[in-house]
Scaffold this active site. Structure first.
Site, short mmCIF file in Angstrom:
data_model
loop_
_atom_site.label_atom_id
_atom_site.label_comp_id
_atom_site.label_asym_id
_atom_site.label_seq_id
_atom_site.Cartn_x
_atom_site.Cartn_y
_atom_site.Cartn_z
N HIS A 58 3.49 5.07 52.80
CA HIS A 58 2.68 3.77 53.12
C HIS A 58 1.09 3.92 53.22
CE1 HIS A 58 2.56 -0.45 53.52
NE2 HIS A 58 3.31 -0.56 54.56
N HIS A 99 2.28 2.76 40.68
CA HIS A 99 2.73 1.82 41.73
C HIS A 99 4.11 1.14 41.05
CE1 HIS A 99 3.28 -1.12 44.87
NE2 HIS A 99 2.40 -0.73 45.32
N ASP A 120 -4.62 3.29 47.12
CA ASP A 120 -4.71 4.41 47.92
C ASP A 120 -5.89 5.49 47.52
OD1 ASP A 120 -2.77 3.82 49.82
OD2 ASP A 120 -1.38 4.04 48.44
#
Length: 389
Positions: A248, A286, A327
């Protein structure tokens, strides 16, 4: 039925958009860019039809629940954010468009429905240096608040919003230190704390793009805490603790580790060795964005990656067509501006605290307890012994 639009695919499958995107990410439905709009996709009609055939008939409640828990259908209603046609939306507004001009304060006003009242995140301490461990500092600061703040039940929305703004200020002071002017917008305070004034606009954009993301793991944790009537600070603790997982909010740490290896042996060798050890590539693709994370694209379009990060992206492209996600963009941003290694997580936590609060406010207003059931798959129940007793 060669290639069809998302609306046509959804009509055939009779599912929510999230389920369609999850099936794409798992390779069950092929896609290609829409020839008239590169932001949209077309879906292979035969794949959709075949999948619809598998799902024909009524599914049991247990089947629905099992498929829901991992990037599946929504588990509860929310009016805050959604992902549709590969875009992120905050209360009906395109998050990418919002990031072009708004700051986190304006985003909080939208998500919290504050109205015309000016919103700021006041600094609660002054003169403190940036902590060595911002995560630990934030946990301690929120724990102190959670131990004596009032529960959420029976309090007005306006009062809760004022408390919420103070809590974001508490987190900011804990994670950034108390050296910057507390009256400044949060992105400017972060840029000053990190001695990177040129990064202020990119920090602003990142904070807006990270503010909310449907019902992700940390948001669900915060919302569940709020459903019990716990103080807002306790919900933030639940969210922050969940965010700290490597799948996460700390995914950027793996990218930074890959970059460190790339500096020693070169990006292509680093990626090759990473995959050879059986590791999943960090910060690429993703499940909810089969055509690429728009948050990453929006950020990466605003600065040039260093040679190392650009090399990693090129090396990954040799292996697969998975584009970088947010990220990767956070790690590349921190590298480009010389920000602390903890900056990606700090940005993620401060931004997402606004979304956590929005979900807690929404859950509190609805007044229901979140209490899922478990599907038991343990040892057989010893019913005879129970009856004998």
């Amino acid at each position: 039925m060669p290639w069809i639009t998302s609306q046509e695919a959804l009509a055939v499958l009779k599912v929510q958009p999230q389920t369609l995107y999850a099936n794409v990410s798992r390779g069950r439905i092929r896609t290609k860019p829409h020839p008239q709009d590169v932001r949209r996709s077309l879906y292979h009609g035969e794949d959709v039809k075949r999948l619809a055939g598998r799902h024909a008939g009524r599914r049991s409640v247990a089947d629905v629940a099992t498929q829901t828990i991992s990037f599946g259908e929504p588990v509860l209603a929310s009016g805050l954010s959604t992902i549709s046609d590969g875009r992120l939306w905050y209360r009906g507004e395109d998050a990418i468009g919002l990031s072009d001009h708004a700051g986190l304060e304006e985003t909080a006003k939208l998500l919290w429905q504050v109205g015309r009242v000016d919103l700021a995140f006041p600094a609660t301490v002054r003169g403190m240096p940036i902590p060595a461990n911002p995560f630990e500092a934030a946990l301690l600061a929120l724990a102190r608040r959670a131990s004596h703040d009032f529960p959420t039940g029976g309090r007005s929305h306006a009062v809760l919003c004022r408390e919420a703004a103070g809590l974001v200020g508490t987190m900011a002071a804990a994670m950034l230190g108390g050296g910057a002017d507390g009256a400044l917008p949060l992105h400017q305070r972060a840029a000053l704390a990190w001695q990177a004034p040129n990064a202020a606009d990119l920090i602003r954009r990142a904070l807006v793009l990270l503010a909310d993301h449907e019902l992700n793991a940390s948001t669900f944790a915060a919302r569940t805490a709020a459903s019990t009537g716990a103080p807002l600070a306790a919900g933030l603790l639940a969210g922050l603790g969940t965010l700290a997982g490597p799948l996460h909010g700390t995914a950027a740490v793996s990218v930074q580790a890959l970059a460190e290896t790339a500096r020693r042996v070169g990006p292509r060798r680093a990626v090759h060795d990473w995959l050879s050890r059986g590791h999943r590539l960090p910060a690429f693709s993703h499940p909810l964005y089969p055509n690429g994370d728009p948050r990453a694209a929006a950020l990466l379009a605003c600065f040039s990656c260093s040679e190392i990060y650009e090399g990693i992206r090129e090396a990954v492209a040799e292996h697969s067509d998975e584009p970088p996600n947010v990220d990767f963009a956070l790690a590349a941003l921190a590298d480009h501006y010389g920000l602390p290694a903890s900056a990606p997580f700090t940005l993620f936590a401060l931004a997402r605290s606004v979304g956590w609060i929005a979900h807690m406010l929404e859950q509190t207003a609805r007044g229901s307890l979140i209490r899922p059931r478990a599907h038991y798959d343990g040892p057989a129940l010893k019913m005879a012994a129970v009856e004998t007793a």
